[in-house]
Design an enzyme around this catalytic site. Structure first.
Site, PDB file in Angstrom:
ATOM      1  N   TRP A 130       0.564  -1.364   0.220  1.00 40.88           N
ATOM      2  CA  TRP A 130       0.165   0.062  -0.312  1.00 40.88           C
ATOM      3  C   TRP A 130       0.999   1.176  -0.001  1.00 40.88           C
ATOM      4  O   TRP A 130       2.274   1.732   0.675  1.00 40.88           O
ATOM      5  CB  TRP A 130      -1.001  -0.156   0.709  1.00 40.88           C
ATOM      6  CG  TRP A 130      -1.747   0.881   1.337  1.00 40.88           C
ATOM      7  CD1 TRP A 130      -2.496   1.617   0.749  1.00 40.88           C
ATOM      8  CD2 TRP A 130      -1.593   1.941   2.496  1.00 40.88           C
ATOM      9  NE1 TRP A 130      -3.457   2.590   0.729  1.00 40.88           N
ATOM     10  CE2 TRP A 130      -3.195   2.959   2.593  1.00 40.88           C
ATOM     11  CE3 TRP A 130      -1.906   1.785   4.238  1.00 40.88           C
ATOM     12  CZ2 TRP A 130      -3.744   3.810   3.451  1.00 40.88           C
ATOM     13  CZ3 TRP A 130      -2.227   2.257   5.498  1.00 40.88           C
ATOM     14  CH2 TRP A 130      -3.204   3.307   4.421  1.00 40.88           C
ATOM     15  N   ASP A 211      -1.118  -6.285   8.965  1.00 41.22           N
ATOM     16  CA  ASP A 211      -2.075  -5.280   9.250  1.00 41.22           C
ATOM     17  C   ASP A 211      -3.109  -5.868   8.537  1.00 41.22           C
ATOM     18  O   ASP A 211      -3.591  -6.046   7.684  1.00 41.22           O
ATOM     19  CB  ASP A 211      -1.826  -4.417   7.994  1.00 41.22           C
ATOM     20  CG  ASP A 211      -2.588  -2.715   7.840  1.00 41.22           C
ATOM     21  OD1 ASP A 211      -3.359  -2.569   8.573  1.00 41.22           O
ATOM     22  OD2 ASP A 211      -1.710  -2.069   6.752  1.00 41.22           O
ATOM     23  N   ALA A 213      -6.579  -4.820   8.064  1.00 37.72           N
ATOM     24  CA  ALA A 213      -7.595  -2.944   7.944  1.00 37.72           C
ATOM     25  C   ALA A 213      -8.732  -4.041   6.761  1.00 37.72           C
ATOM     26  O   ALA A 213      -9.941  -2.934   6.172  1.00 37.72           O
ATOM     27  CB  ALA A 213      -6.762  -2.178   6.552  1.00 37.72           C
ATOM     28  N   LYS A 246     -13.250  -0.047   7.236  1.00 35.42           N
ATOM     29  CA  LYS A 246     -13.533  -0.334   5.683  1.00 35.42           C
ATOM     30  C   LYS A 246     -15.058  -1.274   6.467  1.00 35.42           C
ATOM     31  O   LYS A 246     -15.622  -1.339   6.444  1.00 35.42           O
ATOM     32  CB  LYS A 246     -12.960  -1.452   4.929  1.00 35.42           C
ATOM     33  CG  LYS A 246     -11.489  -0.187   4.869  1.00 35.42           C
ATOM     34  CD  LYS A 246     -11.397   0.673   4.024  1.00 35.42           C
ATOM     35  CE  LYS A 246     -10.799   1.528   3.878  1.00 35.42           C
ATOM     36  NZ  LYS A 246      -9.260   1.586   3.004  1.00 35.42           N
TER      37      LYS A 246
HETATM   38  C1  PLP Z   1      -3.375  -1.694   4.241  1.00 34.63           C
HETATM   39  C2  PLP Z   1      -4.078  -0.764   4.362  1.00 34.63           C
HETATM   40  N1  PLP Z   1      -3.716  -0.718   5.805  1.00 34.63           N
HETATM   41  C3  PLP Z   1      -4.098   0.321   6.984  1.00 34.63           C
HETATM   42  C4  PLP Z   1      -5.213   1.381   6.612  1.00 34.63           C
HETATM   43  C5  PLP Z   1      -5.814   2.041   7.466  1.00 34.63           C
HETATM   44  O1  PLP Z   1      -6.743   2.500   7.392  1.00 34.63           O
HETATM   45  P1  PLP Z   1      -7.023   4.243   8.513  1.00 34.63           P
HETATM   46  O2  PLP Z   1      -6.225   4.503   8.795  1.00 34.63           O
HETATM   47  O3  PLP Z   1      -8.498   4.818   7.835  1.00 34.63           O
HETATM   48  O4  PLP Z   1      -8.250   2.649   9.591  1.00 34.63           O
HETATM   49  C6  PLP Z   1      -5.060   1.497   5.270  1.00 34.63           C
HETATM   50  C7  PLP Z   1      -6.528   2.179   4.187  1.00 34.63           C
HETATM   51  O5  PLP Z   1      -6.843   2.638   3.393  1.00 34.63           O
HETATM   52  C8  PLP Z   1      -4.760  -0.210   3.770  1.00 34.63           C
HETATM   53  O6  PLP Z   1      -5.806   0.045   3.306  1.00 34.63           O
END
Ligand code: PLP
Length: 397
Positions: A130, A211, A213, A246
């Protein structure tokens, strides 16, 4: 002028696509760039179970006084239970959890903790990963390296190369893994691969930084965390960054958690003090609202059942969009294999186009994807799928 040395930065690769999309006056424009779930009408809904919980919370809440650096204790407990299931109880005494500012906050806080303890530690991230992982983790000062992950030829995991590479890393290396719905490729490990990988982590003494998410966005809340739970039973220490953006639809409420499973209870107690101090020094305390909502959803059987069924609906929709798009692409180019569109999981897939083709998608067809070619399948709909397929086929050459 104190800020005279700050020059204007180029736009963020992902947020920049959203800005360009908004500025495009074409009525036919299609946004496949943004990293949020979309329903049939192009909206990103708040799930009804989450809205119900929010209503009840607002009706009952009598104070907004500070909660504390570790945030909402009930949320912390329940979110770890959601992620780790029965394993949560096994590791409970040696787990230090802190509520964070979304999943991003958890990733950054985890990196800060690692750096405080071992400034020379290297964090290994998948190639590709990402777009925000490297800035988030790297800004802590930790060194980052990449490990092989995606094989563009098969549009699957380059598993042998990944495993062989990780098996050469020194003990104590930190390895960032996507629990499911790998961002940006949509390519995940299968259970056999998770088992083989867990052996490598256990044998080499590698430290997983997982991670999470998209729990519930690949297949369901349980199977999506198969690998995470396996790791948590087999390795003595692990970091887990959870995002509720999400699956709970809580994006702007910035709701997440960092759970560190340590070697023993004394280590976990020490880590908890460092988590709290690190948060205190950066932003003091996390916002409460989203965490209080998620805790309520998880605690109340009716709200939880409602939320889980809505989550299932989102997954079913993403799978049917993948099938629809694969079908429309295959109809236009029967000579090409588009089965990867349905094999991949979650919202994202790499479209596999070079930067000229991605520029042409945007300039000539008003279809927006970020420079790395990450397509958000949830941006496709029954009403635009033919245009999406026409545009992709037109730039394939
Ligand atoms: C792979 C991944 N990790 C972590 C996140 C963190 O999301 P947030 O900080 O919005 O909770 C995202 C959000 O798009 C993501 O795609």
């Amino acid at each position: 002028m104190i800020f005279a040395n700050l020059e204007k930065l180029p736009p963020d690769p992902i947020l920049g696509v959203t800005a360009a999309f908004r500025a495009d006056p074409s009525p036919d424009k299609i946004d496949l760039g943004v990293g949020v779930y979309r329903d049939d009408h192009g909206n990103t809904p708040v799930p009804a179970g989450v809205r119900e919980a929010e209503r009840a919370l607002l009706a009952e809440q009598r104070t907004k006084t500070y909660v504390g650096p570790a945030g909402n204790a009930e949320f912390n407990e329940r979110i770890v239970e959601l992620a780790l299931g029965p394993v949560a109880r096994e590791v409970r005494d040696r787990t230090a959890t802190i509520q964070t500012v979304g999943g991003c906050g958890a990733l950054r806080l985890g990196a800060e903790l690692i750096r405080a303890s071992r400034p020379d530690a290297v964090v290994h991230v998948s190639d590709p990963t990402w777009a925000n992982h490297e800035p988030l983790l790297g800004s802590s000062g930790l060194a980052l390296q990449r490990y092989p992950y995606y094989d563009p030829a098969t549009r699957g995991v380059a598993f042998d190369r990944m495993r062989d590479h990780l098996a050469t890393l020194p003990s104590g290396s930190v390895v960032l893994l996507h629990a499911c719905c790998h961002n940006p490729t949509g390519v995940d490990l299968d259970p056999d691969q998770w088992r083989a990988l867990t052996d490598v982590f256990a044998e080499r003494g590698l430290v997983p930084f997982v991670d999470l998410a998209y729990q519930g966005f690949s297949d369901d809340l349980e199977s999506d965390v198969y690998g995470l739970r396996l790791l948590a039973t087999r390795v003595p220490q692990l970091l887990l960054a959870v995002s509720c953006s999400k699956n709970f639809g809580l994006y702007r409420e910035r709701t997440g958690a960092l759970a560190v499973v340590a070697g023993n209870a004394a280590a976990a107690a020490a880590i908890a003090t460092h988590e709290a101090r690190t948060a205190r020094r950066m932003y003091s305390m996390p916002p409460d609202h989203g965490a209080a909502i998620a805790a309520r959803v998880l605690a109340n059987p009716e709200l939880r059942a409602l939320w889980e069924s809505e989550l299932q609906g989102m997954v079913a929709r993403m799978k049917s969009l993948r099938a629809l798009l694969a079908d429309r692409l295959a109809t236009r180019r029967p000579d090409l294999d588009f089965s990867w569109v349905t094999r991949q999981r979650g919202m994202f897939s790499l479209i596999g186009l070079d930067s000229a083709a991605i520029g042409e998608l945007r300039g000539r067809h008003h279809v927006y994807v970020p420079p790395d070619g990450r397509m958000n399948v949830a941006g496709v709909s029954e009403s635009n799928v033919d245009r999406v397929a026409d545009s992709i086929v037109a730039v394939l050459g």
